[in-house]
Write an enzyme that holds these catalytic residues in place. Sequence first.
Site, PDB file in Angstrom:
ATOM      1  N   GLY A  12       0.818  -1.219   0.000  1.00  0.00           N
ATOM      2  CA  GLY A  12       0.000   0.000   0.000  1.00  0.00           C
ATOM      3  C   GLY A  12       0.850   1.265   0.000  1.00  0.00           C
ATOM      4  N   MET A  13       0.161   2.399   0.099  1.00  0.00           N
ATOM      5  CA  MET A  13       0.872   3.691   0.033  1.00  0.00           C
ATOM      6  C   MET A  13       1.858   3.836   1.200  1.00  0.00           C
ATOM      7  SD  MET A  13      -0.652   7.500  -0.526  1.00  0.00           S
ATOM      8  CE  MET A  13      -1.857   7.473   0.792  1.00  0.00           C
ATOM      9  N   ASP A  37      -1.694 -12.250   4.924  1.00  0.00           N
ATOM     10  CA  ASP A  37      -3.074 -11.779   5.032  1.00  0.00           C
ATOM     11  C   ASP A  37      -3.421 -11.726   6.521  1.00  0.00           C
ATOM     12  OD1 ASP A  37      -5.806 -11.475   5.172  1.00  0.00           O
ATOM     13  OD2 ASP A  37      -6.251 -12.975   3.628  1.00  0.00           O
ATOM     14  N   ILE A  38      -3.581 -10.527   7.050  1.00  0.00           N
ATOM     15  CA  ILE A  38      -3.774 -10.411   8.506  1.00  0.00           C
ATOM     16  C   ILE A  38      -5.133 -10.950   8.963  1.00  0.00           C
ATOM     17  CG2 ILE A  38      -2.134  -8.502   8.830  1.00  0.00           C
ATOM     18  CD1 ILE A  38      -4.649  -6.644   9.123  1.00  0.00           C
ATOM     19  N   THR A  71      -9.175   0.531   3.227  1.00  0.00           N
ATOM     20  CA  THR A  71      -9.149   1.992   3.333  1.00  0.00           C
ATOM     21  C   THR A  71     -10.190   2.714   2.481  1.00  0.00           C
ATOM     22  OG1 THR A  71      -7.413   2.025   1.644  1.00  0.00           O
ATOM     23  CG2 THR A  71      -6.700   2.132   3.938  1.00  0.00           C
ATOM     24  N   THR A 110      -7.004   6.228  12.145  1.00  0.00           N
ATOM     25  CA  THR A 110      -7.510   7.318  11.306  1.00  0.00           C
ATOM     26  C   THR A 110      -8.249   8.420  12.064  1.00  0.00           C
ATOM     27  OG1 THR A 110      -9.093   7.764   9.507  1.00  0.00           O
ATOM     28  CG2 THR A 110      -9.599   5.921  10.909  1.00  0.00           C
ATOM     29  N   TYR A 134     -16.187   2.632   7.923  1.00  0.00           N
ATOM     30  CA  TYR A 134     -14.717   2.594   7.985  1.00  0.00           C
ATOM     31  C   TYR A 134     -14.235   3.058   9.359  1.00  0.00           C
ATOM     32  CZ  TYR A 134      -9.943   4.327   7.063  1.00  0.00           C
ATOM     33  OH  TYR A 134      -8.596   4.608   7.134  1.00  0.00           O
ATOM     34  N   TRP A 159      -5.694  12.206   6.051  1.00  0.00           N
ATOM     35  CA  TRP A 159      -5.545  12.864   4.746  1.00  0.00           C
ATOM     36  C   TRP A 159      -4.137  12.619   4.142  1.00  0.00           C
ATOM     37  CZ3 TRP A 159      -8.361  18.152   4.026  1.00  0.00           C
ATOM     38  CH2 TRP A 159      -9.652  18.080   4.554  1.00  0.00           C
TER      39      TRP A 159
HETATM   40  N1  LIG Z   1      -4.775   7.156   3.059  1.00  0.00           N
HETATM   41  C1  LIG Z   1      -5.271   7.981   3.965  1.00  0.00           C
HETATM   42  O1  LIG Z   1      -5.683   9.112   3.661  1.00  0.00           O
HETATM   43  C2  LIG Z   1      -5.338   7.566   5.409  1.00  0.00           C
HETATM   44  C3  LIG Z   1      -5.912   8.472   6.339  1.00  0.00           C
HETATM   45  C4  LIG Z   1      -5.973   8.093   7.682  1.00  0.00           C
HETATM   46  C5  LIG Z   1      -5.473   6.868   8.083  1.00  0.00           C
HETATM   47  N2  LIG Z   1      -4.948   6.013   7.168  1.00  0.00           N
HETATM   48  C6  LIG Z   1      -4.466   4.725   7.640  1.00  0.00           C
HETATM   49  O2  LIG Z   1      -3.133   4.557   7.216  1.00  0.00           O
HETATM   50  C7  LIG Z   1      -2.853   3.167   7.046  1.00  0.00           C
HETATM   51  C8  LIG Z   1      -2.193   2.937   5.700  1.00  0.00           C
HETATM   52  O3  LIG Z   1      -3.101   3.317   4.690  1.00  0.00           O
HETATM   53  P1  LIG Z   1      -2.663   3.512   3.175  1.00  0.00           P
HETATM   54  O4  LIG Z   1      -3.055   4.880   2.805  1.00  0.00           O
HETATM   55  O5  LIG Z   1      -1.273   3.045   2.937  1.00  0.00           O
HETATM   56  O6  LIG Z   1      -3.709   2.514   2.492  1.00  0.00           O
HETATM   57  P2  LIG Z   1      -3.593   1.618   1.186  1.00  0.00           P
HETATM   58  O7  LIG Z   1      -2.719   2.273   0.192  1.00  0.00           O
HETATM   59  O8  LIG Z   1      -4.998   1.284   0.824  1.00  0.00           O
HETATM   60  O9  LIG Z   1      -2.843   0.325   1.703  1.00  0.00           O
HETATM   61  C9  LIG Z   1      -3.451  -0.645   2.483  1.00  0.00           C
HETATM   62  C10 LIG Z   1      -2.778  -1.946   2.193  1.00  0.00           C
HETATM   63  O10 LIG Z   1      -3.363  -2.942   3.047  1.00  0.00           O
HETATM   64  C11 LIG Z   1      -3.436  -4.108   2.279  1.00  0.00           C
HETATM   65  N3  LIG Z   1      -4.407  -5.044   2.818  1.00  0.00           N
HETATM   66  C12 LIG Z   1      -5.750  -5.034   2.688  1.00  0.00           C
HETATM   67  N4  LIG Z   1      -6.279  -6.116   3.291  1.00  0.00           N
HETATM   68  C13 LIG Z   1      -5.246  -6.803   3.830  1.00  0.00           C
HETATM   69  C14 LIG Z   1      -5.138  -7.989   4.570  1.00  0.00           C
HETATM   70  N5  LIG Z   1      -6.219  -8.722   4.876  1.00  0.00           N
HETATM   71  N6  LIG Z   1      -3.916  -8.414   4.967  1.00  0.00           N
HETATM   72  C15 LIG Z   1      -2.806  -7.705   4.633  1.00  0.00           C
HETATM   73  N7  LIG Z   1      -2.845  -6.579   3.919  1.00  0.00           N
HETATM   74  C16 LIG Z   1      -4.047  -6.123   3.528  1.00  0.00           C
HETATM   75  C17 LIG Z   1      -3.816  -3.658   0.880  1.00  0.00           C
HETATM   76  O11 LIG Z   1      -3.502  -4.660  -0.048  1.00  0.00           O
HETATM   77  P3  LIG Z   1      -4.455  -4.964  -1.313  1.00  0.00           P
HETATM   78  O12 LIG Z   1      -4.409  -3.708  -2.126  1.00  0.00           O
HETATM   79  O13 LIG Z   1      -3.831  -6.149  -1.950  1.00  0.00           O
HETATM   80  O14 LIG Z   1      -5.825  -5.222  -0.735  1.00  0.00           O
HETATM   81  C18 LIG Z   1      -2.948  -2.417   0.747  1.00  0.00           C
HETATM   82  O15 LIG Z   1      -1.687  -2.759   0.208  1.00  0.00           O
HETATM   83  C19 LIG Z   1      -4.196   2.455   7.235  1.00  0.00           C
HETATM   84  O16 LIG Z   1      -4.263   1.971   8.552  1.00  0.00           O
HETATM   85  C20 LIG Z   1      -5.216   3.550   7.046  1.00  0.00           C
HETATM   86  O17 LIG Z   1      -6.412   3.269   7.748  1.00  0.00           O
HETATM   87  C21 LIG Z   1      -4.865   6.341   5.839  1.00  0.00           C
END
Ligand SMILES: NC(=O)c1ccc[n+]([C@@H]2O[C@H](COP(=O)([O-])OP(=O)(O)OC[C@H]3O[C@@H](n4cnc5c(N)ncnc54)[C@H](OP(=O)(O)O)[C@@H]3O)[C@@H](O)[C@H]2O)c1
Length: 306
Positions: A12-13, A37-38, A71, A110, A134, A159
Amino acid sequence: MALAILVPGGGGMLGTELARVSPPDNLLVAPASHELDITDRVMTAAGLGRFVAAARRRGLPAVVINAAAYTNADAAESDKDRAFLVNALGPGYLAAACREHGVPLVHVSTDYVFDGEACEPYEPSDPANPLNVYGHTKLAGEQAVLGSGARAWVVRTAWVYSSHSANFVRTMARLEQERAMVSVVNDQVGSPTSTGDLASGLLSLAARVTEGAGPAERLLHYVNTGRASWYEFARAVFACLGADPRRVRPCTSAEFGRPAPRPAYSVLGVRAWTESGLPAPRPWPAVLQEVTASLRAGTPVPDRAV
Ligand SMILES: NC(=O)c1ccc[n+]([C@@H]2O[C@H](COP(=O)([O-])OP(=O)(O)OC[C@H]3O[C@@H](n4cnc5c(N)ncnc54)[C@H](OP(=O)(O)O)[C@@H]3O)[C@@H](O)[C@H]2O)c1
Protein backbone atom coordinates in the site's frame (compact mmCIF):
# COMPACT_ATOMS: atom_id res chain seq x y z
CA MET A 1 20.55 0.96 16.01
CA ALA A 2 19.39 -1.15 13.06
CA LEU A 3 15.95 -2.77 13.36
CA ALA A 4 14.05 -5.68 11.86
CA ILE A 5 10.66 -4.29 10.79
CA LEU A 6 7.72 -6.29 9.53
CA VAL A 7 5.20 -4.20 7.57
CA PRO A 8 1.95 -6.06 6.80
CA GLY A 9 0.18 -4.17 4.01
CA GLY A 10 3.57 -3.59 2.40
CA GLY A 11 2.06 -3.05 -1.05
CA GLY A 12 0.00 0.00 0.00
CA MET A 13 0.87 3.69 0.03
CA LEU A 14 2.28 3.73 3.57
CA GLY A 15 3.94 0.30 3.24
CA THR A 16 5.73 1.43 0.07
CA GLU A 17 6.88 4.61 1.76
CA LEU A 18 8.15 2.83 4.89
CA ALA A 19 10.32 0.67 2.64
CA ARG A 20 11.52 3.79 0.81
CA VAL A 21 12.56 5.81 3.86
CA SER A 22 13.80 2.98 6.07
CA PRO A 23 17.62 3.17 6.46
CA PRO A 24 19.39 0.46 4.43
CA ASP A 25 20.88 -1.26 7.49
CA ASN A 26 17.36 -2.11 8.69
CA LEU A 27 15.89 -5.46 7.71
CA LEU A 28 12.50 -4.35 6.39
CA VAL A 29 10.08 -7.06 5.28
CA ALA A 30 6.99 -5.60 3.60
CA PRO A 31 4.73 -8.45 2.41
CA ALA A 32 1.78 -7.74 0.12
CA SER A 33 -1.69 -8.86 1.24
CA HIS A 34 -1.46 -12.26 -0.51
CA GLU A 35 1.89 -12.94 1.17
CA LEU A 36 0.70 -12.03 4.67
CA ASP A 37 -3.07 -11.78 5.03
CA ILE A 38 -3.77 -10.41 8.51
CA THR A 39 -7.32 -11.81 8.42
CA ASP A 40 -5.81 -15.32 8.34
CA ARG A 41 -4.85 -15.99 11.94
CA VAL A 42 -2.65 -19.00 11.11
CA MET A 43 -0.82 -17.27 8.27
CA THR A 44 -0.27 -14.21 10.46
CA ALA A 45 1.19 -16.21 13.35
CA ALA A 46 3.42 -18.22 10.99
CA GLY A 47 4.59 -15.12 9.12
CA LEU A 48 5.47 -13.36 12.34
CA GLY A 49 7.29 -16.47 13.57
CA ARG A 50 9.47 -16.57 10.42
CA PHE A 51 10.16 -12.85 10.69
CA VAL A 52 11.19 -13.12 14.36
CA ALA A 53 13.55 -16.02 13.50
CA ALA A 54 15.14 -13.95 10.69
CA ALA A 55 15.56 -10.97 13.04
CA ARG A 56 17.22 -13.21 15.65
CA ARG A 57 19.63 -14.68 13.10
CA ARG A 58 20.76 -11.14 12.29
CA GLY A 59 20.79 -10.05 15.93
CA LEU A 60 18.29 -7.26 15.29
CA PRO A 61 15.47 -6.10 17.59
CA ALA A 62 12.11 -6.83 15.95
CA VAL A 63 9.08 -4.56 15.62
CA VAL A 64 5.89 -4.66 13.55
CA ILE A 65 4.36 -1.59 11.87
CA ASN A 66 0.89 -2.47 10.61
CA ALA A 67 0.11 -0.67 7.33
CA ALA A 68 -2.58 -3.18 6.29
CA ALA A 69 -6.13 -1.87 6.15
CA TYR A 70 -9.37 -1.70 4.20
CA THR A 71 -9.15 1.99 3.33
CA ASN A 72 -11.97 2.63 0.85
CA ALA A 73 -14.43 4.45 3.13
CA ASP A 74 -17.19 4.57 0.50
CA ALA A 75 -16.94 0.89 -0.42
CA ALA A 76 -16.94 -0.05 3.28
CA GLU A 77 -20.52 1.26 3.62
CA SER A 78 -21.78 -1.72 1.60
CA ASP A 79 -18.96 -4.14 2.50
CA LYS A 80 -19.15 -4.00 6.29
CA ASP A 81 -18.09 -7.57 7.03
CA ARG A 82 -14.93 -7.39 4.96
CA ALA A 83 -14.02 -3.96 6.38
CA PHE A 84 -14.51 -5.29 9.92
CA LEU A 85 -12.46 -8.38 9.18
CA VAL A 86 -9.49 -6.38 7.83
CA ASN A 87 -9.66 -3.33 10.11
CA ALA A 88 -10.77 -4.87 13.41
CA LEU A 89 -10.26 -8.65 13.55
CA GLY A 90 -7.02 -8.69 11.53
CA PRO A 91 -5.20 -6.19 13.77
CA GLY A 92 -6.40 -8.25 16.74
CA TYR A 93 -4.83 -11.42 15.26
CA LEU A 94 -1.63 -9.52 14.53
CA ALA A 95 -1.51 -8.09 18.06
CA ALA A 96 -2.08 -11.57 19.57
CA ALA A 97 0.82 -12.95 17.52
CA CYS A 98 3.01 -10.00 18.60
CA ARG A 99 2.15 -10.69 22.26
CA GLU A 100 3.02 -14.38 21.78
CA HIS A 101 6.47 -13.50 20.40
CA GLY A 102 7.10 -10.49 22.66
CA VAL A 103 7.37 -8.19 19.63
CA PRO A 104 6.17 -4.57 19.92
CA LEU A 105 3.47 -3.40 17.51
CA VAL A 106 2.81 0.02 16.00
CA HIS A 107 -0.67 0.12 14.48
CA VAL A 108 -2.01 2.91 12.25
CA SER A 109 -5.50 4.38 12.54
CA THR A 110 -7.51 7.32 11.31
CA ASP A 111 -9.08 10.73 11.97
CA TYR A 112 -12.40 9.19 10.84
CA VAL A 113 -12.89 7.80 14.36
CA PHE A 114 -14.10 11.34 15.23
CA ASP A 115 -17.52 12.85 14.45
CA GLY A 116 -16.23 16.27 13.43
CA GLU A 117 -18.27 18.24 15.96
CA ALA A 118 -15.15 19.82 17.48
CA CYS A 119 -13.72 23.18 16.48
CA GLU A 120 -10.20 22.71 17.79
CA PRO A 121 -7.73 19.89 17.07
CA TYR A 122 -8.68 16.47 18.42
CA GLU A 123 -6.27 15.03 20.97
CA PRO A 124 -6.04 11.26 21.64
CA SER A 125 -7.94 11.72 24.90
CA ASP A 126 -11.02 13.14 23.10
CA PRO A 127 -13.96 10.75 22.75
CA ALA A 128 -14.27 8.91 19.46
CA ASN A 129 -17.63 8.73 17.69
CA PRO A 130 -17.28 7.53 14.10
CA LEU A 131 -19.78 8.60 11.45
CA ASN A 132 -19.09 5.86 8.92
CA VAL A 133 -18.41 2.11 8.70
CA TYR A 134 -14.72 2.59 7.99
CA GLY A 135 -14.34 4.73 11.13
CA HIS A 136 -16.26 2.18 13.23
CA THR A 137 -14.09 -0.69 12.02
CA LYS A 138 -10.86 1.28 12.57
CA LEU A 139 -11.95 2.19 16.10
CA ALA A 140 -12.68 -1.48 16.79
CA GLY A 141 -9.18 -2.27 15.48
CA GLU A 142 -7.61 0.26 17.86
CA GLN A 143 -9.47 -1.33 20.77
CA ALA A 144 -8.45 -4.84 19.70
CA VAL A 145 -4.79 -3.82 19.52
CA LEU A 146 -4.71 -1.83 22.76
CA GLY A 147 -6.64 -4.53 24.63
CA SER A 148 -4.53 -7.40 23.33
CA GLY A 149 -1.87 -7.42 26.02
CA ALA A 150 0.82 -6.81 23.40
CA ARG A 151 3.27 -3.91 23.80
CA ALA A 152 1.34 -1.85 21.29
CA TRP A 153 0.98 1.76 20.18
CA VAL A 154 -1.76 3.15 17.94
CA VAL A 155 -0.97 6.16 15.76
CA ARG A 156 -3.89 7.99 14.16
CA THR A 157 -3.18 9.95 11.03
CA ALA A 158 -5.23 11.76 8.37
CA TRP A 159 -5.55 12.86 4.75
CA VAL A 160 -2.43 10.98 3.65
CA TYR A 161 -0.87 11.64 0.24
CA SER A 162 2.38 10.99 -1.61
CA SER A 163 3.93 11.30 -5.06
CA HIS A 164 3.06 7.63 -5.70
CA SER A 165 -0.03 5.43 -5.18
CA ALA A 166 -3.66 6.56 -5.46
CA ASN A 167 -4.31 9.67 -3.37
CA PHE A 168 -5.86 13.16 -3.46
CA VAL A 169 -2.75 15.02 -4.63
CA ARG A 170 -2.21 12.68 -7.58
CA THR A 171 -5.92 12.89 -8.44
CA MET A 172 -5.72 16.70 -8.45
CA ALA A 173 -2.59 16.58 -10.61
CA ARG A 174 -4.45 14.38 -13.12
CA LEU A 175 -7.61 16.51 -13.09
CA GLU A 176 -5.52 19.65 -13.59
CA GLN A 177 -4.40 18.13 -16.90
CA GLU A 178 -7.83 16.86 -17.91
CA ARG A 179 -10.30 19.60 -16.93
CA ALA A 180 -10.66 23.35 -17.16
CA MET A 181 -12.38 23.56 -13.75
CA VAL A 182 -12.41 21.17 -10.80
CA SER A 183 -15.00 21.18 -7.98
CA VAL A 184 -13.72 20.27 -4.52
CA VAL A 185 -15.58 20.12 -1.20
CA ASN A 186 -15.05 23.07 1.10
CA ASP A 187 -16.99 21.86 4.16
CA GLN A 188 -14.54 19.25 5.44
CA VAL A 189 -11.46 20.49 7.26
CA GLY A 190 -8.54 18.27 8.18
CA SER A 191 -4.79 17.71 8.36
CA PRO A 192 -3.09 16.99 5.02
CA THR A 193 -0.20 14.64 5.76
CA SER A 194 2.67 13.41 3.64
CA THR A 195 3.23 9.66 3.68
CA GLY A 196 6.98 10.32 3.74
CA ASP A 197 6.78 12.35 6.95
CA LEU A 198 4.36 9.83 8.49
CA ALA A 199 6.68 6.94 7.61
CA SER A 200 9.67 8.74 9.15
CA GLY A 201 7.64 9.48 12.28
CA LEU A 202 6.57 5.84 12.59
CA LEU A 203 10.18 4.69 12.21
CA SER A 204 11.21 7.07 15.03
CA LEU A 205 8.49 5.59 17.22
CA ALA A 206 9.51 2.04 16.24
CA ALA A 207 13.11 2.78 17.24
CA ARG A 208 11.95 4.10 20.60
CA VAL A 209 9.73 1.12 21.39
CA THR A 210 12.41 -1.43 20.49
CA GLU A 211 14.76 0.35 22.91
CA GLY A 212 12.15 -0.23 25.63
CA ALA A 213 11.57 3.53 25.75
CA GLY A 214 8.16 3.70 24.07
CA PRO A 215 5.90 6.60 25.05
CA ALA A 216 3.71 6.09 28.12
CA GLU A 217 0.77 7.21 25.93
CA ARG A 218 -0.31 4.23 23.84
CA LEU A 219 -2.61 6.27 21.61
CA LEU A 220 -0.95 9.04 19.61
CA HIS A 221 -1.70 11.35 16.66
CA TYR A 222 0.72 12.07 13.85
CA VAL A 223 -0.16 14.56 11.10
CA ASN A 224 1.57 17.44 9.40
CA THR A 225 0.56 20.58 11.28
CA GLY A 226 -1.87 23.26 10.15
CA ARG A 227 -5.32 22.74 8.70
CA ALA A 228 -7.12 23.02 5.38
CA SER A 229 -10.39 22.17 3.70
CA TRP A 230 -10.13 19.82 0.72
CA TYR A 231 -10.83 22.89 -1.45
CA GLU A 232 -7.97 24.86 0.14
CA PHE A 233 -5.72 21.83 -0.15
CA ALA A 234 -6.61 21.40 -3.84
CA ARG A 235 -5.87 25.08 -4.52
CA ALA A 236 -2.48 24.65 -2.85
CA VAL A 237 -1.79 21.60 -5.02
CA PHE A 238 -2.65 23.57 -8.17
CA ALA A 239 -0.41 26.44 -7.09
CA CYS A 240 2.48 24.08 -6.35
CA LEU A 241 2.05 22.52 -9.79
CA GLY A 242 2.24 25.95 -11.42
CA ALA A 243 -1.48 25.91 -12.35
CA ASP A 244 -4.00 28.65 -11.62
CA PRO A 245 -5.71 27.90 -8.25
CA ARG A 246 -8.81 29.78 -9.47
CA ARG A 247 -9.54 26.72 -11.61
CA VAL A 248 -10.57 24.99 -8.36
CA ARG A 249 -14.07 25.93 -7.25
CA PRO A 250 -15.68 25.11 -3.89
CA CYS A 251 -18.64 22.77 -3.52
CA THR A 252 -20.42 21.09 -0.61
CA SER A 253 -20.25 17.45 0.51
CA ALA A 254 -24.00 17.22 -0.23
CA GLU A 255 -23.36 18.24 -3.86
CA PHE A 256 -20.62 15.64 -4.11
CA GLY A 257 -22.87 12.92 -2.63
CA ARG A 258 -20.55 10.13 -1.51
CA PRO A 259 -21.84 7.01 0.28
CA ALA A 260 -19.79 7.44 3.49
CA PRO A 261 -20.47 10.52 5.62
CA ARG A 262 -17.25 12.32 6.59
CA PRO A 263 -16.50 14.44 9.66
CA ALA A 264 -16.75 18.16 8.90
CA TYR A 265 -13.71 18.81 11.08
CA SER A 266 -11.02 16.20 11.79
CA VAL A 267 -7.86 18.19 12.46
CA LEU A 268 -5.64 16.11 14.75
CA GLY A 269 -3.53 17.56 17.56
CA VAL A 270 0.03 16.28 17.91
CA ARG A 271 0.70 17.38 21.50
CA ALA A 272 0.93 13.82 22.88
CA TRP A 273 3.35 12.93 20.08
CA THR A 274 5.72 15.86 20.62
CA GLU A 275 5.47 15.69 24.42
CA SER A 276 6.68 12.09 24.12
CA GLY A 277 9.93 13.47 22.72
CA LEU A 278 9.23 12.26 19.18
CA PRO A 279 10.31 14.51 16.26
CA ALA A 280 7.86 17.39 15.77
CA PRO A 281 5.79 17.14 12.55
CA ARG A 282 6.31 19.84 9.94
CA PRO A 283 3.63 22.26 8.64
CA TRP A 284 1.73 20.80 5.67
CA PRO A 285 2.26 23.61 3.09
CA ALA A 286 6.06 23.24 3.07
CA VAL A 287 5.82 19.47 2.84
CA LEU A 288 3.31 19.67 -0.02
CA GLN A 289 5.79 21.79 -1.98
CA GLU A 290 8.42 19.06 -1.63
CA VAL A 291 6.06 16.28 -2.67
CA THR A 292 4.68 18.16 -5.66
CA ALA A 293 8.23 19.04 -6.73
CA SER A 294 9.05 15.34 -6.87
CA LEU A 295 5.75 14.70 -8.66
CA ARG A 296 6.62 17.34 -11.26
CA ALA A 297 10.13 16.00 -11.65
CA GLY A 298 8.71 12.49 -12.10
CA THR A 299 11.20 11.24 -9.51
CA PRO A 300 10.74 7.47 -9.49
CA VAL A 301 10.07 5.70 -6.21
CA PRO A 302 12.88 3.19 -5.67
CA ASP A 303 12.03 -0.50 -5.43
CA ARG A 304 11.11 -1.91 -2.06
CA ALA A 305 14.10 -2.77 0.13
CA VAL A 306 13.11 -6.40 0.69
N1 LIG B 1 -4.77 7.16 3.06
C1 LIG B 1 -5.27 7.98 3.97
O1 LIG B 1 -5.68 9.11 3.66
C2 LIG B 1 -5.34 7.57 5.41
C3 LIG B 1 -5.91 8.47 6.34
C4 LIG B 1 -5.97 8.09 7.68
C5 LIG B 1 -5.47 6.87 8.08
N2 LIG B 1 -4.95 6.01 7.17
C6 LIG B 1 -4.47 4.72 7.64
O2 LIG B 1 -3.13 4.56 7.22
C7 LIG B 1 -2.85 3.17 7.05
C8 LIG B 1 -2.19 2.94 5.70
O3 LIG B 1 -3.10 3.32 4.69
P1 LIG B 1 -2.66 3.51 3.17
O4 LIG B 1 -3.06 4.88 2.81
O5 LIG B 1 -1.27 3.05 2.94
O6 LIG B 1 -3.71 2.51 2.49
P2 LIG B 1 -3.59 1.62 1.19
O7 LIG B 1 -2.72 2.27 0.19
O8 LIG B 1 -5.00 1.28 0.82
O9 LIG B 1 -2.84 0.33 1.70
C9 LIG B 1 -3.45 -0.64 2.48
C10 LIG B 1 -2.78 -1.95 2.19
O10 LIG B 1 -3.36 -2.94 3.05
C11 LIG B 1 -3.44 -4.11 2.28
N3 LIG B 1 -4.41 -5.04 2.82
C12 LIG B 1 -5.75 -5.03 2.69
N4 LIG B 1 -6.28 -6.12 3.29
C13 LIG B 1 -5.25 -6.80 3.83
C14 LIG B 1 -5.14 -7.99 4.57
N5 LIG B 1 -6.22 -8.72 4.88
N6 LIG B 1 -3.92 -8.41 4.97
C15 LIG B 1 -2.81 -7.70 4.63
N7 LIG B 1 -2.85 -6.58 3.92
C16 LIG B 1 -4.05 -6.12 3.53
C17 LIG B 1 -3.82 -3.66 0.88
O11 LIG B 1 -3.50 -4.66 -0.05
P3 LIG B 1 -4.45 -4.96 -1.31
O12 LIG B 1 -4.41 -3.71 -2.13
O13 LIG B 1 -3.83 -6.15 -1.95
O14 LIG B 1 -5.83 -5.22 -0.74
C18 LIG B 1 -2.95 -2.42 0.75
O15 LIG B 1 -1.69 -2.76 0.21
C19 LIG B 1 -4.20 2.45 7.24
O16 LIG B 1 -4.26 1.97 8.55
C20 LIG B 1 -5.22 3.55 7.05
O17 LIG B 1 -6.41 3.27 7.75
C21 LIG B 1 -4.87 6.34 5.84
